[in-house]
Structure formats: C-alpha cells, structure tokens
Design a protein around this motif. Sequence first.
Motif, PDB file in Angstrom:
ATOM      1  N   GLU A   1      56.679 -20.373  44.672  1.00 27.40           N
ATOM      2  CA  GLU A   1      56.654 -21.291  45.812  1.00 27.40           C
ATOM      3  C   GLU A   1      57.360 -22.586  45.470  1.00 27.40           C
ATOM      4  OE1 GLU A   1      52.508 -19.968  47.958  1.00 27.40           O
ATOM      5  OE2 GLU A   1      52.719 -22.002  47.166  1.00 27.40           O
TER       6      GLU A   1
ATOM      7  N   THR B   1      60.463 -23.946  47.584  1.00 25.40           N
ATOM      8  CA  THR B   1      60.356 -25.227  48.272  1.00 25.40           C
ATOM      9  C   THR B   1      61.496 -26.149  47.853  1.00 25.40           C
ATOM     10  OG1 THR B   1      57.960 -25.009  48.404  1.00 25.40           O
ATOM     11  CG2 THR B   1      58.852 -27.219  48.685  1.00 25.40           C
TER      12      THR B   1
ATOM     13  N   ALA C   1      57.805 -10.945  52.137  1.00 23.32           N
ATOM     14  CA  ALA C   1      57.803 -11.645  53.430  1.00 23.32           C
ATOM     15  C   ALA C   1      57.484 -13.124  53.265  1.00 23.32           C
ATOM     16  CB  ALA C   1      56.790 -10.992  54.375  1.00 23.32           C
ATOM     17  N   ARG C   2      56.690 -13.470  52.269  1.00 23.71           N
ATOM     18  CA  ARG C   2      56.344 -14.876  52.074  1.00 23.71           C
ATOM     19  C   ARG C   2      57.553 -15.676  51.608  1.00 23.71           C
ATOM     20  NH1 ARG C   2      50.282 -15.746  50.031  1.00 23.71           N
ATOM     21  NH2 ARG C   2      51.036 -17.857  50.305  1.00 23.71           N
TER      22      ARG C   2
ATOM     23  N   ALA D   1      59.882 -16.066  54.636  1.00 25.56           N
ATOM     24  CA  ALA D   1      59.414 -17.079  55.581  1.00 25.56           C
ATOM     25  C   ALA D   1      59.987 -18.462  55.305  1.00 25.56           C
ATOM     26  CB  ALA D   1      57.884 -17.133  55.569  1.00 25.56           C
ATOM     27  N   TYR D   2      60.664 -18.661  54.189  1.00 28.11           N
ATOM     28  CA  TYR D   2      61.377 -19.909  53.931  1.00 28.11           C
ATOM     29  C   TYR D   2      62.699 -19.953  54.679  1.00 28.11           C
ATOM     30  CZ  TYR D   2      58.137 -21.357  50.297  1.00 28.11           C
ATOM     31  OH  TYR D   2      57.012 -21.760  49.613  1.00 28.11           O
ATOM     32  N   GLY D   3      63.120 -18.805  55.208  1.00 34.65           N
ATOM     33  CA  GLY D   3      64.371 -18.765  55.961  1.00 34.65           C
ATOM     34  C   GLY D   3      64.157 -19.171  57.403  1.00 34.65           C
TER      35      GLY D   3
ATOM     36  N   ARG E   1      68.078  -1.556  56.785  1.00 41.83           N
ATOM     37  CA  ARG E   1      67.418  -0.240  56.619  1.00 41.83           C
ATOM     38  C   ARG E   1      68.515   0.809  56.562  1.00 41.83           C
ATOM     39  NH1 ARG E   1      63.617  -2.219  60.566  1.00 41.83           N
ATOM     40  NH2 ARG E   1      61.640  -2.614  59.568  1.00 41.83           N
TER      41      ARG E   1
ATOM     42  N   ARG F   1      56.206  -7.657  64.462  1.00 33.68           N
ATOM     43  CA  ARG F   1      56.706  -8.100  63.165  1.00 33.68           C
ATOM     44  C   ARG F   1      57.415  -9.444  63.284  1.00 33.68           C
ATOM     45  NH1 ARG F   1      60.516  -8.123  59.466  1.00 33.68           N
ATOM     46  NH2 ARG F   1      60.025  -7.310  57.382  1.00 33.68           N
TER      47      ARG F   1
ATOM     48  N   LEU G   1      56.320 -12.964  61.533  1.00 35.44           N
ATOM     49  CA  LEU G   1      57.205 -13.703  60.627  1.00 35.44           C
ATOM     50  C   LEU G   1      57.440 -15.113  61.150  1.00 35.44           C
ATOM     51  CD1 LEU G   1      58.540 -13.334  57.959  1.00 35.44           C
ATOM     52  CD2 LEU G   1      60.563 -12.463  59.086  1.00 35.44           C
TER      53      LEU G   1
ATOM     54  N   MET H   1      54.557 -17.045  60.082  1.00 35.46           N
ATOM     55  CA  MET H   1      54.630 -17.318  58.644  1.00 35.46           C
ATOM     56  C   MET H   1      55.585 -18.465  58.362  1.00 35.46           C
ATOM     57  SD  MET H   1      54.518 -13.499  56.965  1.00 35.46           S
ATOM     58  CE  MET H   1      54.343 -13.994  55.257  1.00 35.46           C
ATOM     59  N   ARG H   2      56.665 -18.544  59.134  1.00 32.36           N
ATOM     60  CA  ARG H   2      57.597 -19.662  58.936  1.00 32.36           C
ATOM     61  C   ARG H   2      56.912 -20.984  59.262  1.00 32.36           C
ATOM     62  NH1 ARG H   2      61.472 -16.633  62.173  1.00 32.36           N
ATOM     63  NH2 ARG H   2      62.482 -15.200  60.770  1.00 32.36           N
TER      64      ARG H   2
ATOM     65  N   THR I   1      54.682 -21.871  56.425  1.00 31.06           N
ATOM     66  CA  THR I   1      55.484 -22.230  55.259  1.00 31.06           C
ATOM     67  C   THR I   1      56.016 -23.650  55.410  1.00 31.06           C
ATOM     68  OG1 THR I   1      56.101 -19.923  54.939  1.00 31.06           O
ATOM     69  CG2 THR I   1      57.472 -21.556  53.851  1.00 31.06           C
TER      70      THR I   1
ATOM     71  N   LYS J   1      53.230 -26.039  54.673  1.00 28.86           N
ATOM     72  CA  LYS J   1      52.960 -26.149  53.243  1.00 28.86           C
ATOM     73  C   LYS J   1      53.996 -27.014  52.550  1.00 28.86           C
ATOM     74  CE  LYS J   1      52.117 -22.853  50.517  1.00 28.86           C
ATOM     75  NZ  LYS J   1      52.060 -21.587  49.792  1.00 28.86           N
ATOM     76  N   SER J   2      55.229 -26.977  53.047  1.00 32.24           N
ATOM     77  CA  SER J   2      56.324 -27.699  52.389  1.00 32.24           C
ATOM     78  C   SER J   2      56.378 -29.166  52.803  1.00 32.24           C
ATOM     79  CB  SER J   2      57.667 -27.033  52.726  1.00 32.24           C
ATOM     80  OG  SER J   2      57.645 -25.673  52.394  1.00 32.24           O
TER      81      SER J   2
ATOM     82  N   ASP K   1      47.848 -21.052  52.856  1.00 31.17           N
ATOM     83  CA  ASP K   1      47.979 -19.896  51.956  1.00 31.17           C
ATOM     84  C   ASP K   1      47.120 -18.741  52.429  1.00 31.17           C
ATOM     85  OD1 ASP K   1      48.420 -21.394  48.651  1.00 31.17           O
ATOM     86  OD2 ASP K   1      49.836 -20.432  50.044  1.00 31.17           O
TER      87      ASP K   1
ATOM     88  N   LEU L   1      48.778 -17.207  55.360  1.00 31.33           N
ATOM     89  CA  LEU L   1      50.002 -16.493  54.958  1.00 31.33           C
ATOM     90  C   LEU L   1      49.665 -15.172  54.276  1.00 31.33           C
ATOM     91  CD1 LEU L   1      52.161 -19.467  53.661  1.00 31.33           C
ATOM     92  CD2 LEU L   1      52.839 -17.857  55.440  1.00 31.33           C
ATOM     93  N   THR L   2      48.634 -15.183  53.442  1.00 31.44           N
ATOM     94  CA  THR L   2      48.257 -13.952  52.736  1.00 31.44           C
ATOM     95  C   THR L   2      47.855 -12.876  53.735  1.00 31.44           C
ATOM     96  OG1 THR L   2      47.515 -15.263  50.858  1.00 31.44           O
ATOM     97  CG2 THR L   2      46.733 -13.014  50.965  1.00 31.44           C
TER      98      THR L   2
ATOM     99  N   ASP M   1      50.843 -11.687  55.706  1.00 35.12           N
ATOM    100  CA  ASP M   1      51.658 -10.832  54.847  1.00 35.12           C
ATOM    101  C   ASP M   1      51.059  -9.428  54.773  1.00 35.12           C
ATOM    102  OD1 ASP M   1      52.601 -10.816  51.318  1.00 35.12           O
ATOM    103  OD2 ASP M   1      53.665 -10.093  53.082  1.00 35.12           O
TER     104      ASP M   1
ATOM    105  N   LEU N   1      51.950  -7.640  57.815  1.00 36.96           N
ATOM    106  CA  LEU N   1      53.366  -7.249  57.824  1.00 36.96           C
ATOM    107  C   LEU N   1      53.587  -5.976  57.003  1.00 36.96           C
ATOM    108  CD1 LEU N   1      55.748 -10.315  57.486  1.00 36.96           C
ATOM    109  CD2 LEU N   1      55.591  -8.672  59.323  1.00 36.96           C
TER     110      LEU N   1
ATOM    111  N   ASP O   1      55.169  -2.536  58.424  1.00 34.89           N
ATOM    112  CA  ASP O   1      56.304  -1.823  57.829  1.00 34.89           C
ATOM    113  C   ASP O   1      55.934  -0.380  57.519  1.00 34.89           C
ATOM    114  OD1 ASP O   1      57.679  -4.674  55.968  1.00 34.89           O
ATOM    115  OD2 ASP O   1      58.051  -3.933  58.003  1.00 34.89           O
TER     116      ASP O   1
END
Lengths: 236, 199
Positions: free
Chosen positions: A194, A198, A218-219, A222-224, A231, B137, B141, B144-145, B148, B151-152, B165, B168-169, B172, B175, B179
């Motif tokens: 992380e 970050t 995925a975590r 998620a920064y994107g 696939r 999905r 996501l 989750m963003r 995130t 958190k940042s 967290d 997010l866990t 995840d 997700l 999948d």
Amino acid sequence: MSRSLMMASPTRGHEVLDHVVLSGHSLVKSFGRSRALRGASVELRRGEILAVTGPSGSGKSTLLLCLAGVLTPDGGEVHYDGRRIDRESESVRSRLRRSEFGVLFQFGQLVAEMTAAENVALPLLLEGARRRDAMSCAREWLGRFGVEEFADQLPGQMSGGQSQRVAVARALVTGPAVLFADEPTGALDTVAGERVMTELTRVARETDTAVVLVTHDARVAAYGEREIVVRDGVAS
Amino acid sequence: MRNECRVTIHIVYSGGMSTGHVLLGLLAEGERHGYELKREHDARFPAARPLAFGQVYATLERMRKRGWVDAATGVKAAGPERTPYAMTGAGREELARWLADVEPPSPFVANPLSVKVTLALLTADEALAQDYLRRQREAHLARMREYTRRKSDPGRSLAEVLAADYALTHLDADLRWIDAALERVADLNKEIHSCHARS
C-alpha cells in the motif's frame, strides 16, 4: 535534459487529460503455438492511471511489454505520442524506454552493487547528465518516496518495500511520460504494498506521468482511475 | 429416489455488534451522559452507522435494569439527555467477558449476488447473468476506488484507514467470488436447468 532535472512544475489541465499518449490496436502475439494476445486494443490518456487486470495467463504482461516496445507484436500497431513505434528499430525503442518510458517490475531489479542513490541516478547518467547533478537529483527523488535515509545503502540492506520504493524513484527520475508497472507489489506484504502504491500514484499525478498498472490484485487495481480486463488475449 | 436438486438460500445469522457493549466500553474512562456517548461513538467509529439518540437512551435503560450502569446521583440533571451514567462493577465484569470472547465466524452468509445470478439463469439466460456480474464487478471496483482514495488522503486518521481496509477486504472477497462465478456461469446454467427439467 530530462524533465526531472529541470524540476518542471506539474500540470493536470483538463485539456491535456483527453490526449491519447499511447495506444495499441488489435495486437496479436504468439509464443510458439501459444497465442498470448488475440487482437487486444487499449488507449492510454496523458496522466491517466490505467489498471490492467485479468486471470493468470490472460496476456496482461504480454500486452504491457508490447506497449512498452520490449516485445514486437506479430500483428497490430502501437502508437506513442502520435507516431507508430512497433516497427521501429531496437535502438529507437531502447532510447524511448530510457527517456520517455519508465519500467517497474515485481522485484524492482536494482543493481545490487550500487547504492540506492546510484541506482536512481543511473538513468540520468545514461542520458548524459553530470554525475553531481544526477546524484543530487537522485537524493531528492529518494526523499519524495521517503527513503532518503537509505541513499548510501545497498539494496541488500533494505527491506522489500524500501527497495521497491527506490525502484519506483528510479523508474520516475527521468520524468517519463508513461510508467509501465507489472505487479509492482506482488512480492510485498499488504502494508508495504500500500505504501508503494500510495507513493507511486501520488508522484505520478504530481508529474503528469501516465501509468499502465498490470495486476491480478483488485486492491492494487483500485489505485487506478480506470480498468481494462484482459481475458484470453483480448482486452475489454 | 427423492429429488434433492433444489435451490437453497441461506439466511444470514450475524453475531452483530452489541450497542450495549460498545457503550460500556465508552463508559470505561468515566461517566458520560447520553449526548456525549453518541458523539464519542460517532467520532471513534466513523464507518459505523451513527447512533440515534433514542437507541442510546433505550440501551442505557436496558443496561441500568441489568445492573451494568447507574445513573449518577447527586447531579442536578438538565434533562434526560444530560443525566450522566457510570459503569458499575457488574458492568465492568460484563465488558471484560465480552472483550475476551471471540466473535463467531458466520457459517452462513447471505449472498444476494448469488441469488441474482441463479434467478437470472432461471428466468432468462447466461447472457443476462454474465452481464449482471460484469456490471456488479464495475460497481464494486468503483467503490474500492473510493475507499482507496479515502485511505490515501493525507488528513485521514488511522481509524479511518482501518475502517476503509475492512470495507476493501470484503469488497475484494466479493470480487473474487464474481470472477469465479463468471467462469462458472455456463456450468451453473446447465445444472439449474437439468434440475428444473427433472423436478
């Protein structure tokens, strides 16, 4: 001279965010009888952080390597900053990777015999910078990632997370337009990973560097700001 | 032979967090009135649903009847919301017992996503089920963003990081299920329709 040495101030004006800096169209790549890419297409805008996800063996890393000019696709085209690069010579692509692109892999791949500062200064020296300028710049970049205290230490004297932050600094020190990161936190525990993500995304945004971030996590994705899923060699 | 092929839906049985025990914990540092307890709860647990005043007072009254708290005496209260409460010895023992207890991992977890996929296959086809899973999905996501980014944020507290967290866990985990479900939709469709044909 690299953008980094000039310490250009960052901008993220709306008008530049729509500009497509890198694209791959209908990319095909095989290794022997195995088809890793089957017509994958992707566009990356300036300053954008794009997550590339997909199951193991889907072709994500192959897609990254074709976009970065490391692999030559068997079919399709790669364009960077308005020009086609997939058919350029290795020396032209190598120059691109040195000055316009940054690359970061799972294990960082720092030079074991060089200190952290020397590792970060290396790309600048290869670009022709004077040693004193390159080392000074390297130390500033180590500071941006919170690892300045390790400037004079060897990679073996740092933890995985610390050395990966040095690797990120090295990948960004030339001020690349695009950073290619393939599972950058794959070898790290959650907290260290992380911290790397970050810092990486913060500095990329400050310097307007676009990022292609390949990950199965995925975590990390998620920064994107956007995600494409690969696939069976096709991106969607 | 009895046909055992059926779709079952598990009801969620969650241990749940006891509001009484949380208030006991907040009283451990000293007496508080209801308004202070609500404010401290909401500040310390930013990811939890804010407590309603009615819930605070109803809980305090239940605990008073159990002997876990006392309304502080000798204080001229300005109104019910300003009556200070203090934890009793019995309350302290109960808090210690609860803190030492392990939360039972839930054996059954309701999965509304799974229910939707099954019903999409029963009422329509694989394409609908896959389309639903892909859109779910994307929604996961996107959430989750958001977490995130929170958190940042340089101004966030460690409590906020931990709360993000946790979210997010769990997202995840969902997700990963999505999948896996996408890989298995075709086989699930066959199973559901072969059961349906036999019943």
